[in-house]
Design an enzyme around this catalytic site. Structure first.
Site, PDB file in Angstrom:
ATOM      1  N   ASP A  92       0.847  -1.198   0.000  1.00 30.29           N
ATOM      2  CA  ASP A  92       0.000   0.000   0.000  1.00 30.29           C
ATOM      3  C   ASP A  92       0.874   1.237   0.000  1.00 30.29           C
ATOM      4  O   ASP A  92       1.902   1.257   0.688  1.00 30.29           O
ATOM      5  CB  ASP A  92      -0.934  -0.007   1.229  1.00 30.29           C
ATOM      6  CG  ASP A  92      -2.217   0.764   0.972  1.00 30.29           C
ATOM      7  OD1 ASP A  92      -2.132   1.980   0.753  1.00 30.29           O
ATOM      8  OD2 ASP A  92      -3.298   0.150   0.976  1.00 30.29           O
ATOM      9  N   TYR A 136     -12.303   6.694 -15.016  1.00 26.33           N
ATOM     10  CA  TYR A 136     -12.179   5.584 -14.063  1.00 26.33           C
ATOM     11  C   TYR A 136     -12.598   4.273 -14.734  1.00 26.33           C
ATOM     12  O   TYR A 136     -11.883   3.261 -14.669  1.00 26.33           O
ATOM     13  CB  TYR A 136     -13.058   5.862 -12.836  1.00 26.33           C
ATOM     14  CG  TYR A 136     -13.147   4.718 -11.862  1.00 26.33           C
ATOM     15  CD1 TYR A 136     -12.128   4.498 -10.945  1.00 26.33           C
ATOM     16  CD2 TYR A 136     -14.247   3.859 -11.853  1.00 26.33           C
ATOM     17  CE1 TYR A 136     -12.194   3.430 -10.047  1.00 26.33           C
ATOM     18  CE2 TYR A 136     -14.325   2.805 -10.959  1.00 26.33           C
ATOM     19  CZ  TYR A 136     -13.312   2.591 -10.063  1.00 26.33           C
ATOM     20  OH  TYR A 136     -13.385   1.542  -9.178  1.00 26.33           O
TER      21      TYR A 136
HETATM   22  C1  UD1 Z   1     -18.846   3.612  -9.363  1.00 26.26           C
HETATM   23  C2  UD1 Z   1     -19.009   2.173  -9.831  1.00 26.26           C
HETATM   24  C3  UD1 Z   1     -18.484   1.210  -8.786  1.00 26.26           C
HETATM   25  C4  UD1 Z   1     -17.087   1.611  -8.362  1.00 26.26           C
HETATM   26  C5  UD1 Z   1     -17.104   3.037  -7.822  1.00 26.26           C
HETATM   27  C6  UD1 Z   1     -15.699   3.494  -7.423  1.00 26.26           C
HETATM   28  C7  UD1 Z   1     -20.980   2.231 -11.278  1.00 26.26           C
HETATM   29  C8  UD1 Z   1     -22.364   1.741 -11.506  1.00 26.26           C
HETATM   30  N1  UD1 Z   1     -20.417   1.875 -10.127  1.00 26.26           N
HETATM   31  O1  UD1 Z   1     -19.733   3.813  -8.349  1.00 26.26           O
HETATM   32  O2  UD1 Z   1     -18.438  -0.089  -9.356  1.00 26.26           O
HETATM   33  O3  UD1 Z   1     -16.626   0.755  -7.390  1.00 26.26           O
HETATM   34  O4  UD1 Z   1     -17.544   3.876  -8.864  1.00 26.26           O
HETATM   35  O5  UD1 Z   1     -15.727   4.743  -6.835  1.00 26.26           O
HETATM   36  O6  UD1 Z   1     -20.390   2.881 -12.118  1.00 26.26           O
HETATM   37  N2  UD1 Z   1     -24.394   9.981  -4.811  1.00 26.26           N
HETATM   38  C9  UD1 Z   1     -25.235  10.881  -4.166  1.00 26.26           C
HETATM   39  N3  UD1 Z   1     -24.734  11.533  -3.070  1.00 26.26           N
HETATM   40  C10 UD1 Z   1     -23.463  11.362  -2.607  1.00 26.26           C
HETATM   41  C11 UD1 Z   1     -22.616  10.443  -3.289  1.00 26.26           C
HETATM   42  C12 UD1 Z   1     -23.127   9.778  -4.394  1.00 26.26           C
HETATM   43  O7  UD1 Z   1     -26.375  11.075  -4.559  1.00 26.26           O
HETATM   44  O8  UD1 Z   1     -23.096  11.996  -1.608  1.00 26.26           O
HETATM   45  C13 UD1 Z   1     -24.947   9.238  -5.952  1.00 26.26           C
HETATM   46  C14 UD1 Z   1     -24.062   9.279  -7.194  1.00 26.26           C
HETATM   47  O9  UD1 Z   1     -24.378  10.377  -8.013  1.00 26.26           O
HETATM   48  C15 UD1 Z   1     -24.392   7.934  -7.827  1.00 26.26           C
HETATM   49  C16 UD1 Z   1     -24.723   7.014  -6.649  1.00 26.26           C
HETATM   50  O10 UD1 Z   1     -24.982   7.878  -5.558  1.00 26.26           O
HETATM   51  O11 UD1 Z   1     -25.511   8.018  -8.676  1.00 26.26           O
HETATM   52  C17 UD1 Z   1     -23.577   6.090  -6.265  1.00 26.26           C
HETATM   53  O12 UD1 Z   1     -22.379   6.875  -6.208  1.00 26.26           O
HETATM   54  P1  UD1 Z   1     -21.013   6.279  -5.642  1.00 26.26           P
HETATM   55  O13 UD1 Z   1     -21.249   5.596  -4.363  1.00 26.26           O
HETATM   56  O14 UD1 Z   1     -19.984   7.359  -5.708  1.00 26.26           O
HETATM   57  O15 UD1 Z   1     -20.659   5.138  -6.655  1.00 26.26           O
HETATM   58  P2  UD1 Z   1     -20.725   5.033  -8.268  1.00 26.26           P
HETATM   59  O16 UD1 Z   1     -20.196   6.242  -8.902  1.00 26.26           O
HETATM   60  O17 UD1 Z   1     -22.052   4.484  -8.661  1.00 26.26           O
END
Ligand code: UD1
Length: 311
Positions: A32, A143
């Site tokens: 790491d 990513y």
């Molecule tokens: C993406 C990938 C996942 C990967 C991750 C790494 C997809 C479907 N998934 O996750 O496999 O491991 O990246 O970082 O592409 N959101 C909010 N509020 C917040 C944070 C996020 O509304 O405070 C929403 C985001 O806009 C999104 C969802 O929650 O639509 C999930 O977001 P997040 O947990 O960051 O993961 P992904 O971007 O989906």
């Protein structure tokens, strides 16, 4: 007893895998660079493991890390879709070049098998649901591009050089030790941060985007099987729970479990965000005998209990 190298072992998924392996009396080494991983994540187990501090792209650290290793769990990465939108070259360097460096070193060291943490983000704009491994990939973010490139490197190293690799496309993993403080963290840990600090959670867009949130124990089971199931070598597998819920529903569940009365604050949708995602896990069920044991609600309870008392 075999020697496992966990890259990114001080991170969220990596530190869970370290404990999972120690519970099975395996020998564990961690590589790491502590860029996003945290030393605290390893404090209670540090006397039982070996830690190599260094980067995947540092040849000296990498050759020390892979020496004598039987199996590699490759979790080291710079996660976060929005971070990659801001820093595409950094994402490529860590996630794609870093994986290539690790594959080269693992081949030289005679590693028996490498299991790679790929991502559901590779499906991107493809509207078809559920996601099947044979579907066309349509990355929407740097990513996702880097994760997909690294996955192809894994497959090619298996084909060309006989290094056994397995790529696991994780679907939105969550659980204890996912950093709740970073703005780049996953949504479950962002919501935990909101609960802990009594500030309204932020929801990007309408909150109707859906995800297949997967508790980290299920991911650990999948990694272990991917190491040992003969037919998995060279394969690519979805690792999810086949449960699709919206971000709004996720908040409603977490608010209910903690009796939170906070109201979400809605803001603009994130660029590079995938609209909908849910896994088809038939291939993993068949080849890895993958059977996710911890469903969403139970996973959320366990995660919340790690941080806050749950009613
Ligand atoms: C993406 C990938 C996942 C990967 C991750 C790494 C997809 C479907 N998934 O996750 O496999 O491991 O990246 O970082 O592409 N959101 C909010 N509020 C917040 C944070 C996020 O509304 O405070 C929403 C985001 O806009 C999104 C969802 O929650 O639509 C999930 O977001 P997040 O947990 O960051 O993961 P992904 O971007 O989906």
């Amino acid at each position: 007893m075999s020697l496992y190298l966990v890259t990114g072992g001080a991170g969220f998924v990596g530190s869970y895998l370290v404990r999972f392996l120690l519970d099975r009396d395996e020998e564990v080494r961690v590589l790491d660079n502590f860029s996003t991983g945290k030393r605290e994540n390893l404090t209670e187990v540090e006397s039982r493991i070996e830690v190599v501090e260094g980067d995947l792209n540092d040849p000296a650290a990498l050759s020390r890390a892979v020496s004598g290793v039987d199996y590699v769990f490759h979790e080291a990465a710079i996660p976060s879709v929005p971070r990659s939108v801001e820093e595409p070259a950094e994402s490529h360097e860590a996630n794609a070049t870093g994986t290539l460096s690790l594959l080269c070193a693992s081949k030289e060291a005679g590693v028996r098998r490498l299991v790679y943490a790929s991502s559901s983000s590779v499906y991107g704009a493809n509207p078809e649901l559920p996601k099947v491994e044979t579907m066309r990939t349509e990355p929407l973010s740097p990513y996702a591009v880097a994760k997909l490139a690294a996955e192809h490197y894994c497959t090619v190293f298996h084909r060309l050089y006989g290094l056994e690799t397995v790529s696991l496309r994780y679907f939105n993993v969550f659980g204890p030790r996912q950093d709740p403080n970073s703005p780049y963290s996953g949504v479950v840990s962002r919501f935990i941060d909101a609960i802990l600090s009594s500030t309204p959670p932020t929801i990007h867009g309408k909150g109707d985007q859906t995800r297949d949130f997967t508790y980290v124990e299920n991911v650990a089971q999948a990694n272990f099987a991917a190491c040992h199931e003969t037919s998995a070598a060279g394969g690519v597998y979805n690792i999810g729970c086949q449960t699709r819920i919206s971000v709004n529903e996720l908040w409603a569940n977490m608010a209910e479990l903690t009796s939170s009365k906070l109201e979400p604050s809605y803001t603009s949708a994130r660029s590079g965000d995938v609209p909908h995602s849910v896994a088809d896990i038939s291939a993993a069920r068949r080849d890895l005998r993958f059977d996710p044991q911890i469903e969403l609600r139970e996973g959320l309870k366990r995660t919340l209990e790690f941080y806050v008392p749950v009613t």
